[in-house]
Motif scaffolding. Structure first.
Motif, PDB file in Angstrom:
ATOM      1  N   ILE A 167       0.841  -1.205   0.000  1.00  0.00           N
ATOM      2  CA  ILE A 167       0.000   0.000   0.000  1.00  0.00           C
ATOM      3  C   ILE A 167       0.873   1.252   0.000  1.00  0.00           C
ATOM      4  O   ILE A 167       0.648   2.192  -0.775  1.00  0.00           O
ATOM      5  N   SER A 175      -4.421   3.301   4.480  1.00  0.00           N
ATOM      6  CA  SER A 175      -4.729   3.954   3.202  1.00  0.00           C
ATOM      7  C   SER A 175      -5.276   5.351   3.432  1.00  0.00           C
ATOM      8  O   SER A 175      -4.916   6.312   2.732  1.00  0.00           O
ATOM      9  N   LEU A 201      -5.292  -1.929   7.691  1.00  0.00           N
ATOM     10  CA  LEU A 201      -4.960  -1.726   6.280  1.00  0.00           C
ATOM     11  C   LEU A 201      -5.810  -0.604   5.689  1.00  0.00           C
ATOM     12  O   LEU A 201      -5.328   0.235   4.917  1.00  0.00           O
ATOM     13  N   ILE A 202      -7.084  -0.582   6.063  1.00  0.00           N
ATOM     14  CA  ILE A 202      -7.983   0.479   5.596  1.00  0.00           C
ATOM     15  C   ILE A 202      -7.550   1.823   6.173  1.00  0.00           C
ATOM     16  O   ILE A 202      -7.495   2.842   5.473  1.00  0.00           O
ATOM     17  N   THR A 237       2.778   1.700  -3.410  1.00  0.00           N
ATOM     18  CA  THR A 237       1.909   2.209  -4.466  1.00  0.00           C
ATOM     19  C   THR A 237       1.636   3.705  -4.290  1.00  0.00           C
ATOM     20  O   THR A 237       1.673   4.475  -5.246  1.00  0.00           O
ATOM     21  N   SER A 238       1.349   4.100  -3.052  1.00  0.00           N
ATOM     22  CA  SER A 238       1.011   5.503  -2.779  1.00  0.00           C
ATOM     23  C   SER A 238       2.213   6.430  -2.901  1.00  0.00           C
ATOM     24  O   SER A 238       2.086   7.581  -3.334  1.00  0.00           O
ATOM     25  N   LEU A 253      -2.442   7.746   4.658  1.00  0.00           N
ATOM     26  CA  LEU A 253      -1.566   8.172   3.571  1.00  0.00           C
ATOM     27  C   LEU A 253      -2.200   9.303   2.773  1.00  0.00           C
ATOM     28  O   LEU A 253      -1.520  10.242   2.329  1.00  0.00           O
ATOM     29  N   GLY A 254      -3.523   9.240   2.593  1.00  0.00           N
ATOM     30  CA  GLY A 254      -4.221  10.307   1.891  1.00  0.00           C
ATOM     31  C   GLY A 254      -4.217  11.610   2.670  1.00  0.00           C
ATOM     32  O   GLY A 254      -4.202  12.712   2.090  1.00  0.00           O
TER      33      GLY A 254
END
Length: 437
Positions: free
Chosen positions: A189, A430, A426-427, A192-193, A433-434
């Motif tokens: 994750i 994400s 995990l959610i 990718t980010s 990171l945003g």
């Protein structure tokens, strides 16, 4: 002629695993000679022999070392780190290490053990308490995560590491549910980010996860000690606070009238592996949720709806007790050998890094303990299951933490933390990171 002079069945004296010291010494000699001659049988026979001997010896040491036995978890923590040291420093030949590692990973002994614990501990629980506790458990997990990440971010900013870096690269991996279900997907994750190589991200996260797991085990032993000093904080293995203890005690006594026998153990074994197989089957169709989680859900539904006759619930509970009593040492040796990289933990020991990892663990303990108390849990049990079992290395960490705190019957809730809680992280990762990037 009397044979008492040559008998090894002494009636008294020092005993290990229920055996006289003389007999245990002979058994140990046979096993170690086979190990160093590299003729130890492959598979479960050799693994059981060596792991039972090592586990028993380290357990005796840990149960008698003054500070370790009182404050650091006693036998279990010595078994784990002692076994890891035997492999790290080449004291055991690679041949035997491979046998034990394969027994844990390839032959599935960890799954076998956890299947027995989940099935037996849930089916052996009070049905009303199970229903009440399950509804209130998620808030305790969230409380631990929020305080943990908030605290490590604050301390990271204060000591110059950086709040964002401390949260993302130390707090989140530690609370992420271990290595396979946590750090590995998290690295994907993050990669990718960030447009980075996941392998580079993983190399940053692994020491945090490994060191966090070690500190969580120690913290479990300390919480057990705290419970002995402050008994009002603990249910001594019961998660839910009991308002009317006399009624609950009567109900438990009524539930435990089925006598132990060999046939019951066989039924319990079959139920455990069947529920585990059911979990893996459902997991095939719904892979987003770990098979352990499906197993927990299945056993909990069966218990909540009172589907199985009491005889079969008792059989599963008796099998769980047999496995926990006789095979926990074996499993802890396997955790040390196959899942604990002692060198990684040692390499991560900088003061700054150690402070941030420790703060993450402390935050998990405080947050889950406070929220757990608010929703009707005993603070220590809530801190152990909803806090430390989020901060350890998944299934192996759950066993180590619960063993160090002497609360193995709480395995179902520990697994909820590791599996469902790990998916939640995990959610959350994400989302973070945003926000931060």
């Amino acid at each position: 002629m009397s044979t008492s002079t040559v008998s090894l069945n002494e009636k008294s004296g020092y005993r290990i695993m229920g055996m006289s010291i003389q007999l245990f010494a002979i058994i140990t000699s046979v096993v170690l000679i086979a190990t160093y001659m590299e003729v130890l049988p492959k598979g479960m026979i050799g693994a059981f022999a060596l792991m039972m001997v090592i586990g028993a010896i380290f357990n005796e040491i840990g149960s008698r070392l003054p500070i370790v036995k009182d404050y650091l978890g006693g036998g279990p923590i010595v078994i784990i780190f002692g076994s890891a040291a035997l492999v790290t420093y080449g004291i055991l030949p690679e041949y035997s290490s491979a046998i034990m590692s394969n027994f844990m990973r390839g032959e599935g002994f960890l799954d076998f053990y956890i299947a027995a614990l989940i099935t037996g501990s849930i089916l052996g629980m009070n049905r009303k308490l199970l229903i009440k506790a399950s509804i209130r458990y998620l808030p305790a997990i969230i409380g631990g995560v929020v305080v943990s990440l908030g605290l490590v971010g604050l301390v990271g900013a204060v000591i110059g590491y950086g709040a964002t870096e401390a949260i993302l690269y130390i707090g989140v991996p530690i609370m992420g549910g271990g290595m396979g279900a946590g750090a590995v997907p998290l690295s994907q994750i993050f990669g990718t980010s960030l447009g980075a190589d996941p392998a580079d991200i993983l190399s940053i996260m692994i020491p945090a996860v490994a060191l966090g797991n070690a500190i969580a085990i120690v913290a479990a032993g300390l919480l057990d000690r705290l419970g002995k000093i402050k008994p009002q904080l603990t249910g001594n293995g019961e998660l839910m606070e009991i308002k009317n203890k006399e009624d609950e005690k009567k109900e438990e006594q009524q539930e435990e009238k089925v006598e132990l026998n060999l046939t019951m153990l066989g039924k319990g074994l079959l139920l455990a592996v069947t529920f585990f197989s059911f979990g893996t089957t459902i997991g095939k169709f719904f892979p987003a949720v770990h098979s352990y989680a499906w197993m927990i859900i299945a056993v909990a539904v069966v218990k909540a709806l009172n589907i199985l006759p009491r005889e079969y619930e008792a059989a599963a509970f008796q099998w769980f007790q047999f496995v926990m009593t006789n095979l926990t040492g074996v499993l802890l040796v396997g955790i040390g050998v196959a899942f604990t990289n002692l060198q990684q933990i040692i390499d991560a020991f900088t003061i700054q890094y150690l402070i941030l990892v420790a703060v993450t663990i402390v935050g998990a303990v405080i947050g889950s303990g406070i929220v757990g108390k608010l929703v009707g849990f005993y603070p220590i049990e809530s801190s152990i299951t909803a806090g430390l079992c989020m901060a350890n290395m998944g299934g192996t960490g759950d066993v180590a933490v619960l063993s160090a705190s002497d609360r193995m019957k709480l395995m179902p809730f520990a697994q909820i933390s590791s599996r469902i809680g790990g998916a939640f992280m995990l959610i959350l990762a994400s989302a973070l990171l945003g926000i931060f990037l």
